[in-house]
Structure formats: structure tokens, C-alpha cells
Design a protein around this motif. Structure first.
Motif, PDB file in Angstrom:
ATOM      1  N   ARG A   1      13.252   7.438  -2.674  1.00 22.96           N
ATOM      2  CA  ARG A   1      12.417   7.616  -1.023  1.00 22.96           C
ATOM      3  C   ARG A   1      11.754   6.226  -1.392  1.00 22.96           C
ATOM      4  O   ARG A   1      11.288   5.579  -1.540  1.00 22.96           O
ATOM      5  CB  ARG A   1      11.686   8.482  -1.350  1.00 22.96           C
ATOM      6  N   GLY A   2      11.376   5.452  -0.067  1.00 22.52           N
ATOM      7  CA  GLY A   2      11.562   4.182   0.624  1.00 22.52           C
ATOM      8  C   GLY A   2       9.722   5.103   0.742  1.00 22.52           C
ATOM      9  O   GLY A   2       9.884   6.492   1.243  1.00 22.52           O
ATOM     10  N   TYR A   3       8.647   4.552   1.119  1.00 22.47           N
ATOM     11  CA  TYR A   3       7.871   4.387   1.756  1.00 22.47           C
ATOM     12  C   TYR A   3       6.928   3.287   2.494  1.00 22.47           C
ATOM     13  O   TYR A   3       7.524   1.976   2.725  1.00 22.47           O
ATOM     14  CB  TYR A   3       6.364   4.674   0.529  1.00 22.47           C
ATOM     15  N   ARG A   4       6.462   4.056   3.250  1.00 25.36           N
ATOM     16  CA  ARG A   4       5.420   2.432   4.827  1.00 25.36           C
ATOM     17  C   ARG A   4       4.053   3.035   4.019  1.00 25.36           C
ATOM     18  O   ARG A   4       3.775   4.122   4.009  1.00 25.36           O
ATOM     19  CB  ARG A   4       5.985   3.604   5.919  1.00 25.36           C
ATOM     20  N   TRP A   5       3.416   1.911   4.388  1.00 27.05           N
ATOM     21  CA  TRP A   5       2.335   1.809   4.349  1.00 27.05           C
ATOM     22  C   TRP A   5       1.378   1.470   5.266  1.00 27.05           C
ATOM     23  O   TRP A   5       1.855  -0.135   5.805  1.00 27.05           O
ATOM     24  CB  TRP A   5       2.167   1.026   2.904  1.00 27.05           C
ATOM     25  N   ASP A   6       0.909   2.106   6.536  1.00 28.11           N
ATOM     26  CA  ASP A   6       0.109   1.786   8.051  1.00 28.11           C
ATOM     27  C   ASP A   6       1.230   0.589   8.289  1.00 28.11           C
ATOM     28  O   ASP A   6       1.446  -0.239   8.655  1.00 28.11           O
ATOM     29  CB  ASP A   6      -0.907   0.601   7.463  1.00 28.11           C
TER      30      ASP A   6
ATOM     31  N   GLY B   1      -4.548  -6.310  -4.302  1.00 29.73           N
ATOM     32  CA  GLY B   1      -4.872  -4.903  -5.531  1.00 29.73           C
ATOM     33  C   GLY B   1      -4.063  -3.770  -5.982  1.00 29.73           C
ATOM     34  O   GLY B   1      -4.315  -3.548  -6.515  1.00 29.73           O
ATOM     35  N   LYS B   2      -4.439  -3.574  -4.378  1.00 28.64           N
ATOM     36  CA  LYS B   2      -4.663  -2.133  -3.867  1.00 28.64           C
ATOM     37  C   LYS B   2      -3.158  -1.787  -3.530  1.00 28.64           C
ATOM     38  O   LYS B   2      -2.412  -1.058  -4.257  1.00 28.64           O
ATOM     39  CB  LYS B   2      -5.041  -1.587  -2.631  1.00 28.64           C
ATOM     40  N   ARG B   3      -2.136  -2.920  -3.384  1.00 30.27           N
ATOM     41  CA  ARG B   3      -0.940  -2.935  -3.047  1.00 30.27           C
ATOM     42  C   ARG B   3       0.187  -2.316  -4.536  1.00 30.27           C
ATOM     43  O   ARG B   3       1.088  -1.855  -4.659  1.00 30.27           O
ATOM     44  CB  ARG B   3      -0.222  -4.391  -2.570  1.00 30.27           C
TER      45      ARG B   3
END
Length: 162
Positions: A144-149, A58-60
Motif C-alpha cells: 500500500r502507498g501512504y501519504r503524510w500531510d 528522523g521521524k520520517r
């Protein structure tokens, strides 16, 4: 041996057998109890993992939606030449606040321009023939690309040199 001694021995023997049987039954019941406790503990851990996974999913989805808003802000700021200075300042403050909020959640952008194309990090939208760059190098980012942890949240949409 007298009859009463014989009966006493038989009773004692029967009592020993009964005690042995009861101990075995107690041991079996104890094992069943321990298994039930272990099963319940495994169930509790599985439910906790499933809850965490659902919350993360859900957060994603929320973070991905916020990234779309951030992209819109960046496009608007790039073409905001005709806006008043106070309006432009306000938009920049909101943009920075959204960027800071995402970074506080572990969402960080990564740079793709000038890097070799990597299908794990990039989604090629266009390939351009050019002598300006080596084949297979990212020319520019469309988004743009993003990383999450340390995981890829969203790949960068890029144009690649041919």
C-alpha cells in the motif's frame, strides 16, 4: 573682532565639526548594531529550520520502518487461518493500534487498485497483459502507498494492466 572672540568662534567651529563627526560615527555604529541583530535573528531562524528538518527526517525514517511492520502484520493476518481465535483477535488489535498511531501522526493510506497508473503515486512492479482492465490501470497493490500531510511518504507497489 578681538582675539578672544576669534578663538571662541574657532573653538565653536571645531566643536561643531567634532559633534558632526561623532554623530556620523554614532549613526554608523547604530547601523552596524542593527545589522548584527538582523544577522543573529536570521541565524536563529535558520538553526530552527535545520532542527525541524532534522527532526522531520528522523521521524520520517521511523514512520517508514513502522510501515514495514504494518505490512508484515497485514500479510500475517491474511494467512492467519490456522491461528486460534484469541491469537487472531490480539493480532488484529495490535494492527489497529499501529494503524491508529500512524493516522494520528498524519500518515494515511491511499487506494490504488482500479486507478490510472500515476508515477508520482505508484511504483510499477509488474505489467500484466489482460483483457479484464484498460491498459495503464492499476490491477492490484503489492504494498500500500501512504501519504503524510498531503505528501507522498511511500509510493504503492502495484501491478499494472498492459
Amino acid at each position: 573682532m578681538t582675539q578672544s572672540e576669534q578663538r571662541s568662534n574657532e573653538n565653536s567651529s571645531a566643536a561643531q565639526v567634532e559633534i558632526k563627526r561623532l554623530k556620523q560615527e554614532l549613526s554608523r555604529e547604530h547601523d552596524l548594531h542593527l545589522r548584527a541583530l538582523a544577522d543573529f535573528d536570521n541565524y536563529r531562524k535558520r538553526v530552527q529550520r535545520e532542527r525541524e528538518s532534522a527532526a522531520q527526517a528522523g521521524k520520517r525514517q521511523l514512520v517508514l520502518a513502522l510501515l514495514d511492520v504494518l505490512d508484515d502484520f497485514e500479510r500475517a493476518l491474511a494467512y492467519a487461518n490456522t491461528a486460534s481465535e484469541s491469537m487472531l483477535t490480539g493480532a488484529r488489535v495490535i494492527h489497529q493500534g499501529l494503524t491508529d498511531l500512524l493516522q494520528a501522526q498524519g500518515v494515511v493510506p491511499y487506494t490504488s487498485a482500479g486507478q490510472p497508473f500515476d508515477p508520482a503515486l505508484h511504483e510499477a512492479v509488474d505489467a500484466i497483459k489482460t483483457d479484464q482492465a484498460t491498459s495503464g490501470v492499476v490491477l492490484d497493490e503489492l504494498s500500500r502507498g501512504y501519504r503524510w500531510d498531503d505528501k507522498i511518504l511511500r509510493p504503492a507497489h502495484v501491478r499494472v494492466a498492459q
